[in-house]
Design a protein around this motif. Structure first.
Motif, PDB file in Angstrom:
ATOM      1  N   LYS A   1       0.830  -1.208   0.000  1.00 26.80           N
ATOM      2  CA  LYS A   1       0.000   0.000   0.000  1.00 26.80           C
ATOM      3  C   LYS A   1       0.866   1.261   0.000  1.00 26.80           C
ATOM      4  CE  LYS A   1      -4.180   1.598   2.399  1.00 26.80           C
ATOM      5  NZ  LYS A   1      -5.061   1.355   3.572  1.00 26.80           N
ATOM      6  N   VAL A   2       1.918   1.253   0.801  1.00 29.39           N
ATOM      7  CA  VAL A   2       2.815   2.412   0.856  1.00 29.39           C
ATOM      8  C   VAL A   2       3.573   2.558  -0.461  1.00 29.39           C
ATOM      9  CG1 VAL A   2       4.830   3.390   2.017  1.00 29.39           C
ATOM     10  CG2 VAL A   2       3.000   2.352   3.372  1.00 29.39           C
ATOM     11  N   VAL A   3       4.058   1.441  -1.015  1.00 30.97           N
ATOM     12  CA  VAL A   3       4.742   1.484  -2.311  1.00 30.97           C
ATOM     13  C   VAL A   3       3.812   2.032  -3.387  1.00 30.97           C
ATOM     14  CG1 VAL A   3       5.691   0.031  -4.156  1.00 30.97           C
ATOM     15  CG2 VAL A   3       6.419  -0.316  -1.798  1.00 30.97           C
ATOM     16  N   ASP A   4       2.562   1.605  -3.370  1.00 34.51           N
ATOM     17  CA  ASP A   4       1.590   2.073  -4.354  1.00 34.51           C
ATOM     18  C   ASP A   4       1.451   3.596  -4.299  1.00 34.51           C
ATOM     19  OD1 ASP A   4      -0.614   1.082  -6.276  1.00 34.51           O
ATOM     20  OD2 ASP A   4      -1.715   2.466  -4.970  1.00 34.51           O
ATOM     21  N   TYR A   5       1.568   4.163  -3.114  1.00 36.60           N
ATOM     22  CA  TYR A   5       1.392   5.611  -2.932  1.00 36.60           C
ATOM     23  C   TYR A   5       2.634   6.407  -3.328  1.00 36.60           C
ATOM     24  CZ  TYR A   5       0.707  10.078  -0.544  1.00 36.60           C
ATOM     25  OH  TYR A   5       0.604  11.416  -0.260  1.00 36.60           O
TER      26      TYR A   5
ATOM     27  N   TYR B   1       1.062 -16.372  -0.379  1.00 35.64           N
ATOM     28  CA  TYR B   1       0.353 -15.295   0.313  1.00 35.64           C
ATOM     29  C   TYR B   1       1.044 -13.950   0.069  1.00 35.64           C
ATOM     30  CZ  TYR B   1      -2.624 -18.558   2.946  1.00 35.64           C
ATOM     31  OH  TYR B   1      -3.555 -19.506   3.308  1.00 35.64           O
ATOM     32  N   HIS B   2       2.368 -13.965   0.018  1.00 33.59           N
ATOM     33  CA  HIS B   2       3.111 -12.721  -0.254  1.00 33.59           C
ATOM     34  C   HIS B   2       2.705 -12.144  -1.613  1.00 33.59           C
ATOM     35  CE1 HIS B   2       6.666 -14.218   2.464  1.00 33.59           C
ATOM     36  NE2 HIS B   2       5.580 -13.929   3.155  1.00 33.59           N
ATOM     37  N   TYR B   3       2.735 -12.994  -2.646  1.00 32.26           N
ATOM     38  CA  TYR B   3       2.374 -12.515  -3.981  1.00 32.26           C
ATOM     39  C   TYR B   3       0.937 -11.984  -3.990  1.00 32.26           C
ATOM     40  CZ  TYR B   3       1.028 -12.334  -8.844  1.00 32.26           C
ATOM     41  OH  TYR B   3       0.528 -11.891 -10.045  1.00 32.26           O
ATOM     42  N   GLU B   4       0.028 -12.707  -3.360  1.00 34.93           N
ATOM     43  CA  GLU B   4      -1.367 -12.273  -3.323  1.00 34.93           C
ATOM     44  C   GLU B   4      -1.491 -10.904  -2.662  1.00 34.93           C
ATOM     45  OE1 GLU B   4      -5.651 -14.042  -1.774  1.00 34.93           O
ATOM     46  OE2 GLU B   4      -3.918 -14.106  -0.437  1.00 34.93           O
ATOM     47  N   ALA B   5      -0.807 -10.710  -1.537  1.00 31.71           N
ATOM     48  CA  ALA B   5      -0.896  -9.432  -0.827  1.00 31.71           C
ATOM     49  C   ALA B   5      -0.324  -8.297  -1.664  1.00 31.71           C
ATOM     50  CB  ALA B   5      -0.159  -9.531   0.512  1.00 31.71           C
ATOM     51  N   MET B   6       0.777  -8.546  -2.364  1.00 34.28           N
ATOM     52  CA  MET B   6       1.391  -7.498  -3.168  1.00 34.28           C
ATOM     53  C   MET B   6       0.521  -7.129  -4.358  1.00 34.28           C
ATOM     54  SD  MET B   6       5.499  -8.327  -3.133  1.00 34.28           S
ATOM     55  CE  MET B   6       5.386 -10.074  -3.560  1.00 34.28           C
ATOM     56  N   VAL B   7       0.093  -8.119  -5.129  1.00 34.22           N
ATOM     57  CA  VAL B   7      -0.637  -7.819  -6.359  1.00 34.22           C
ATOM     58  C   VAL B   7      -2.025  -7.270  -6.059  1.00 34.22           C
ATOM     59  CG1 VAL B   7      -1.809 -10.039  -6.791  1.00 34.22           C
ATOM     60  CG2 VAL B   7      -0.916  -8.702  -8.716  1.00 34.22           C
ATOM     61  N   THR B   8      -2.549  -7.534  -4.863  1.00 37.55           N
ATOM     62  CA  THR B   8      -3.861  -7.009  -4.476  1.00 37.55           C
ATOM     63  C   THR B   8      -3.793  -5.541  -4.074  1.00 37.55           C
ATOM     64  OG1 THR B   8      -4.563  -9.212  -3.724  1.00 37.55           O
ATOM     65  CG2 THR B   8      -5.820  -7.338  -2.908  1.00 37.55           C
ATOM     66  N   HIS B   9      -2.633  -5.103  -3.558  1.00 36.78           N
ATOM     67  CA  HIS B   9      -2.557  -3.766  -2.966  1.00 36.78           C
ATOM     68  C   HIS B   9      -1.711  -2.773  -3.756  1.00 36.78           C
ATOM     69  CE1 HIS B   9      -4.044  -6.134   0.482  1.00 36.78           C
ATOM     70  NE2 HIS B   9      -4.648  -5.010   0.805  1.00 36.78           N
TER      71      HIS B   9
ATOM     72  N   LEU C   1      -1.216   4.549   5.321  1.00 35.62           N
ATOM     73  CA  LEU C   1      -1.929   3.327   5.696  1.00 35.62           C
ATOM     74  C   LEU C   1      -3.391   3.607   6.025  1.00 35.62           C
ATOM     75  CD1 LEU C   1       0.758   1.586   7.945  1.00 35.62           C
ATOM     76  CD2 LEU C   1       0.176   1.073   5.569  1.00 35.62           C
ATOM     77  N   GLU C   2      -3.648   4.758   6.589  1.00 38.24           N
ATOM     78  CA  GLU C   2      -5.007   5.098   6.999  1.00 38.24           C
ATOM     79  C   GLU C   2      -5.870   5.559   5.830  1.00 38.24           C
ATOM     80  OE1 GLU C   2      -8.162   5.474   9.648  1.00 38.24           O
ATOM     81  OE2 GLU C   2      -6.139   4.711  10.091  1.00 38.24           O
ATOM     82  N   ASN C   3      -5.280   6.293   4.903  1.00 40.51           N
ATOM     83  CA  ASN C   3      -6.101   7.007   3.924  1.00 40.51           C
ATOM     84  C   ASN C   3      -5.918   6.594   2.462  1.00 40.51           C
ATOM     85  OD1 ASN C   3      -7.373   8.893   5.828  1.00 40.51           O
ATOM     86  ND2 ASN C   3      -5.290   9.689   6.097  1.00 40.51           N
ATOM     87  N   HIS C   4      -4.793   5.971   2.107  1.00 45.34           N
ATOM     88  CA  HIS C   4      -4.589   5.624   0.699  1.00 45.34           C
ATOM     89  C   HIS C   4      -5.411   4.397   0.332  1.00 45.34           C
ATOM     90  CE1 HIS C   4      -2.823   5.223  -3.200  1.00 45.34           C
ATOM     91  NE2 HIS C   4      -2.264   4.056  -2.914  1.00 45.34           N
ATOM     92  N   ARG C   5      -6.051   4.449  -0.799  1.00 47.71           N
ATOM     93  CA  ARG C   5      -6.877   3.351  -1.284  1.00 47.71           C
ATOM     94  C   ARG C   5      -6.356   2.907  -2.655  1.00 47.71           C
ATOM     95  NH1 ARG C   5      -7.797   3.671   3.179  1.00 47.71           N
ATOM     96  NH2 ARG C   5      -9.757   4.025   4.311  1.00 47.71           N
TER      97      ARG C   5
END
Length: 450
Positions: A100-104, A128-136, A425-429
């Motif tokens: 999420k932070v990288v995405d921002y 699970y790592h790949y799933e979490a990364m590609v989802t966010h 973490l709180e506000n980025h979507r």
């Protein structure tokens, strides 16, 4: 070439041994000696660049020449909790938070997982790592896989995201990271992974984690020679599987601190060795996997800032393509979002320096200088209004008066970075992954739980 001809490498995968023997290598048991002409043949097959795309298949990174992209690191056992400051074992939510932070962050171009999740099935935590990364995040992913079976499952997941096997091969949003075992071993599982990725025509990062004085010669020159031989052995194998397979060169030639037996992850010798290895990558016309933004400090502090900044500047000037480990502290054992957020600012600053000074009729401003003349001012000119935003500005690195800094709570850079990370973490979507694709990924993971 002499190391590969004279000493050779130990190859632990029988299929690879057979393939290398048929290709012209000299084989005695699991010892494979590679003639110079075979290395030169493989290098002639080198694709001049590897293109990586985002999750949607749009071009994101062109790994060639001196195109430099920065990203996070992989597989740290620990994280620093962004909210509490506690150092603890990583969990799967940390992988999602990192994504999420990288995405921002604008100046972080790709992602590695930055943790080993301790709260999921450890045999398939890589899925699970790949799933979490590609989802966010939509940004490109450099991933690790614990086994050939897990790698196949992750590639299945990536094909589901990309829309099919051909779509993934044509526009890859992911590349595998794997290593030889120093000194001079192509281990069974990493060899299997290199061969599988070559068959799939998908990019692989193959780079030793050689420790000078431990798993390689204590001298930088000797470490570079051995590490280079290990990488080229993998490259020959990849080409024997699939000529011109997308391959990303690298090599962390890491000194051991003999007073502690720990690796010195921010040592000047490692920085120098990475610059030398980058020169080799340029010589071979292979994309380069480099590192920066890391620190040996046990927490985010002044040392972490200093080491991160020097690393980022040097790696940018050296011209490595995929520069990973941004956000590492604690000798590469701990991930810190504070370090990541601040390093993003450093990358922005360095990119501004790297861009240089644009010189043309407009920027030289001869007519303006003549109009203003001696004793005049430029603040109210249209020229200033047109160009002042070309200067670099930061959200975190302050240039405010002392009195205002006091009024705003006397916050140092670390405190501001912690606030920034928590705000993200709180506000980025991040843009959500298609629900059908998410369900497909979950089905693949569940099938591997048995």
């Amino acid at each position: 070439l002499e190391v590969l001809r004279r000493t050779g490498v130990q190859v632990d995968e029988p299929e690879a041994v057979d393939l290398m023997k048929k290709g012209g290598c000299y084989v005695e048991g699991d010892r494979v000696r590679i003639p110079a002409h075979l290395v030169e043949w493989a290098l002639r097959n080198t694709p001049p660049r590897v293109s990586m795309c985002d999750r949607n298949g749009a071009p994101a990174m062109f790994l060639e020449e001196n195109h430099v992209y920065f990203g996070t690191g992989s597989d740290t056992p620990n994280v620093v909790d962004a909210r509490t400051g506690e150092r603890r074992k990583a969990v799967i939510q940390d992988i999602a938070n990192n994504a999420k932070v990288v995405d921002y962050l604008d100046d972080i171009s790709f992602i590695m997982c930055m943790g080993i999740a301790s709260d999921v099935n450890d045999k398939i935590s890589d899925l699970y790592h790949y799933e979490a990364m590609v989802t966010h995040t939509e940004k490109p992913i450099i991933f690790t896989a614990w086994s050939l079976e897990n790698l196949k499952a992750i590639v299945d997941m990536a094909e589901a995201v990309a829309g099919g096997r051909d779509e993934l091969s044509r526009s890859p949003h992911m590349a595998l990271y794997t290593e030889p075992v120093s000194p001079l071993i192509l281990a069974k599982e990493s060899t299997q992974k290199v061969m599988y990725m070559a068959e799939k025509n998908l990019p692989v990062v193959f780079t030793p984690g050689l420790v000078t004085g431990g798993t390689g010669p204590v001298t930088m020159a000797g470490g570079i020679v051995q590490g280079n031989a290990e990488v080229l052995a993998g490259y020959v194998l990849a080409n024997l599987v699939n000529e011109g397979a997308p391959f990303i060169y690298g090599g962390a030639i890491v000194p051991m601190d003999m007073s502690t037996s720990l690796i010195a992850y921010a040592a000047p010798e490692l920085m120098l060795a990475m610059s030398a290895v980058t020169d080799l990558a340029r010589y071979y016309k292979l994309p380069m996997f480099s590192l920066a933004g890391a620190s040996d400090s046990n927490l985010y502090d002044q040392q972490a800032s200093l080491e991160s900044a020097v690393w980022i500047l040097l790696s940018s000037l050296s011209g490595g393509n995929l520069v990973h480990d941004v956000g590492y502290i604690n000798n590469g054992l701990t991930a810190s979002l504070q370090q990541l957020v601040i390093s993003n600012e450093v990358v922005g600053m360095v990119r501004r320096i790297y861009r240089g000074i644009e010189v043309n009729e407009e920027t030289i401003a001869l007519d303006l200088i003549d109009d203003v003349g001696p004793g005049g001012e430029y603040l109210t000119s249209d020229h200033t209004l047109r160009h002042f935003r070309e200067n670099w500005y930061s959200d975190l690195i302050q240039r405010i008066p002392y009195e205002r800094w006091v009024e705003e709570g006397e916050k140092d850079l670390g405190a501001r970075a912690k606030e920034k990370a928590n705000d993200i973490l709180e506000n980025h979507r991040p843009k959500p992954l298609d629900k059908k694709v998410r369900n497909k990924l979950r089905t693949i993971i569940e099938s591997m739980e048995d």
